[in-house]
Scaffold this motif. Structure first.
Motif, PDB file in Angstrom:
ATOM      1  N   GLN A  19       0.833  -1.211   0.000  1.00 29.67           N
ATOM      2  CA  GLN A  19       0.000   0.000   0.000  1.00 29.67           C
ATOM      3  C   GLN A  19       0.867   1.260   0.000  1.00 29.67           C
ATOM      4  N   HIS A  20       2.012   1.220   0.665  1.00 31.98           N
ATOM      5  CA  HIS A  20       2.924   2.373   0.605  1.00 31.98           C
ATOM      6  C   HIS A  20       3.341   2.630  -0.849  1.00 31.98           C
ATOM      7  N   ALA A  21       3.683   1.546  -1.541  1.00 34.16           N
ATOM      8  CA  ALA A  21       4.126   1.688  -2.934  1.00 34.16           C
ATOM      9  C   ALA A  21       2.986   2.245  -3.800  1.00 34.16           C
ATOM     10  N   VAL A  51      -7.975   3.610   4.191  1.00 32.76           N
ATOM     11  CA  VAL A  51      -7.992   2.195   4.577  1.00 32.76           C
ATOM     12  C   VAL A  51      -6.632   1.777   5.144  1.00 32.76           C
ATOM     13  N   HIS A  52      -5.578   2.385   4.623  1.00 35.89           N
ATOM     14  CA  HIS A  52      -4.239   2.039   5.094  1.00 35.89           C
ATOM     15  C   HIS A  52      -4.006   2.503   6.534  1.00 35.89           C
ATOM     16  N   GLU A  53      -4.304   3.764   6.796  1.00 34.76           N
ATOM     17  CA  GLU A  53      -4.059   4.280   8.155  1.00 34.76           C
ATOM     18  C   GLU A  53      -4.982   3.597   9.163  1.00 34.76           C
ATOM     19  N   ALA A  54      -6.203   3.293   8.746  1.00 35.44           N
ATOM     20  CA  ALA A  54      -7.119   2.586   9.664  1.00 35.44           C
ATOM     21  C   ALA A  54      -6.543   1.207  10.006  1.00 35.44           C
ATOM     22  N   ALA A  55      -6.010   0.512   9.002  1.00 35.10           N
ATOM     23  CA  ALA A  55      -5.428  -0.813   9.255  1.00 35.10           C
ATOM     24  C   ALA A  55      -4.235  -0.695  10.204  1.00 35.10           C
ATOM     25  N   GLU A  56      -3.388   0.303   9.973  1.00 35.00           N
ATOM     26  CA  GLU A  56      -2.240   0.469  10.869  1.00 35.00           C
ATOM     27  C   GLU A  56      -2.696   0.781  12.290  1.00 35.00           C
ATOM     28  N   GLU A  57      -3.662   1.679  12.388  1.00 38.34           N
ATOM     29  CA  GLU A  57      -4.169   2.067  13.713  1.00 38.34           C
ATOM     30  C   GLU A  57      -4.762   0.915  14.490  1.00 38.34           C
ATOM     31  N   GLU A 115       8.011  10.089   3.839  1.00 40.45           N
ATOM     32  CA  GLU A 115       8.917  10.008   4.997  1.00 40.45           C
ATOM     33  C   GLU A 115       8.298   9.164   6.110  1.00 40.45           C
ATOM     34  N   HIS A 116       7.006   9.399   6.349  1.00 46.57           N
ATOM     35  CA  HIS A 116       6.277   8.643   7.371  1.00 46.57           C
ATOM     36  C   HIS A 116       6.338   7.140   7.060  1.00 46.57           C
ATOM     37  N   ALA A 117       6.094   6.796   5.806  1.00 45.24           N
ATOM     38  CA  ALA A 117       6.104   5.391   5.390  1.00 45.24           C
ATOM     39  C   ALA A 117       7.501   4.785   5.550  1.00 45.24           C
ATOM     40  N   ARG A 119       9.770   5.655   7.728  1.00 44.18           N
ATOM     41  CA  ARG A 119      10.003   5.425   9.161  1.00 44.18           C
ATOM     42  C   ARG A 119       9.281   4.169   9.629  1.00 44.18           C
ATOM     43  N   GLU A 120       8.040   4.002   9.178  1.00 37.63           N
ATOM     44  CA  GLU A 120       7.293   2.798   9.565  1.00 37.63           C
ATOM     45  C   GLU A 120       8.014   1.541   9.090  1.00 37.63           C
ATOM     46  N   GLU A 121       8.462   1.571   7.854  1.00 32.91           N
ATOM     47  CA  GLU A 121       9.105   0.372   7.312  1.00 32.91           C
ATOM     48  C   GLU A 121      10.397   0.058   8.055  1.00 32.91           C
ATOM     49  N   GLU A 124       8.835   0.018  12.697  1.00 33.90           N
ATOM     50  CA  GLU A 124       7.700  -0.824  13.097  1.00 33.90           C
ATOM     51  C   GLU A 124       7.595  -2.113  12.266  1.00 33.90           C
ATOM     52  N   PHE A 125       7.690  -1.970  10.946  1.00 34.72           N
ATOM     53  CA  PHE A 125       7.526  -3.149  10.094  1.00 34.72           C
ATOM     54  C   PHE A 125       8.693  -4.132  10.300  1.00 34.72           C
ATOM     55  N   SER A 126       9.905  -3.605  10.454  1.00 33.96           N
ATOM     56  CA  SER A 126      11.055  -4.496  10.679  1.00 33.96           C
ATOM     57  C   SER A 126      10.871  -5.262  11.973  1.00 33.96           C
TER      58      SER A 126
HETATM   59 FE   LIG Z   1       1.896   3.212   6.526  1.00 30.51          FE
END
Ligand SMILES: [Fe+2]
Ligand SMILES: [Fe+2]
Length: 185
Positions: A19-21, A51-57, A115-117, A119-121, A124-126
């Motif tokens: 979704q980031h891509a 939908v992306h931010e809701a899923a992350e939240e 930039e936000h994405a 940082r997440e990758e 948090e994602f790692s």
């Molecule tokens: Fe994200």
């Protein structure tokens, strides 16, 4: 949803990275055109971001907040960035998409969201990919996909609330996406 598409659910990290891509592509697409094509790309972009931010939240931030080292601070920082993006989107929704002001603000948002994405990758994602087994990552992926598969493709015209800075269609979509994930609808 068919059985095979359900079974082929990606793990949550692959799904959110994808979704980031996609968001990156939609920002570029919206900035490359004008007129109805830009408006269309912007509609797709804000639906995706909702939908992306809701899923992350709903799906990953609560786990990271509770379980990752330094998770509370990390999630707080990401939520603050998401809040900023929400405000920027609400502003953009009030502008004519063919104006220079819209273009400048969209470009600014593009930079911040990328930039936000990143940082997440990086953080948090790692952490998720390292700490959870494939079954758990798949289960989280299925929850994250719920919003995308069920959210309407267009904002509802009755969803504006005049006196709130955050009450444009994006916020309505975000609320609805959160409800899908929480099983309220
Ligand atoms: Fe994200
Ligand atoms: Fe995010």
């Amino acid at each position: 949803m068919t059985v095979s598409s359900f079974n082929s659910a990606l793990d949550v990290v692959d799904f959110l990275r994808g979704q980031h891509a996609e968001a990156k592509e939609l920002f570029a697409a919206a900035l490359a055109v004008t007129g109805p094509r830009r408006a269309e790309a912007f509609t797709k972009l804000r639906r995706l971001l909702a939908v992306h931010e809701a899923a992350e939240e709903r799906v990953i931030h609560p786990r990271a907040r509770a379980e990752a080292p330094g998770g509370a601070q990390m999630v707080q920082a990401r939520l603050a960035e998401e809040e900023e993006a929400k405000r920027a989107l609400a502003e953009l929704e009030g502008l004519d998409s063919d104006t220079t002001e819209f273009t400048d603000k969209l470009r600014e948002l593009q930079e911040k969201v990328i930039e936000h994405a990143q940082r997440e990758e990086r953080e948090e994602f790692s952490w998720l990919a390292r700490e959870f087994d494939p079954d758990e990552l798949m289960a989280m992926g299925r929850a994250a996909r719920l919003a995308e598969s069920r959210a309407p493709t267009r904002p509802r015209p009755d969803s504006r609330v005049a006196d709130s800075a955050l009450a444009g269609p994006f916020v309505a979509m975000l609320d609805r996406a959160r409800d899908f994930i929480s099983g309220k609808v």
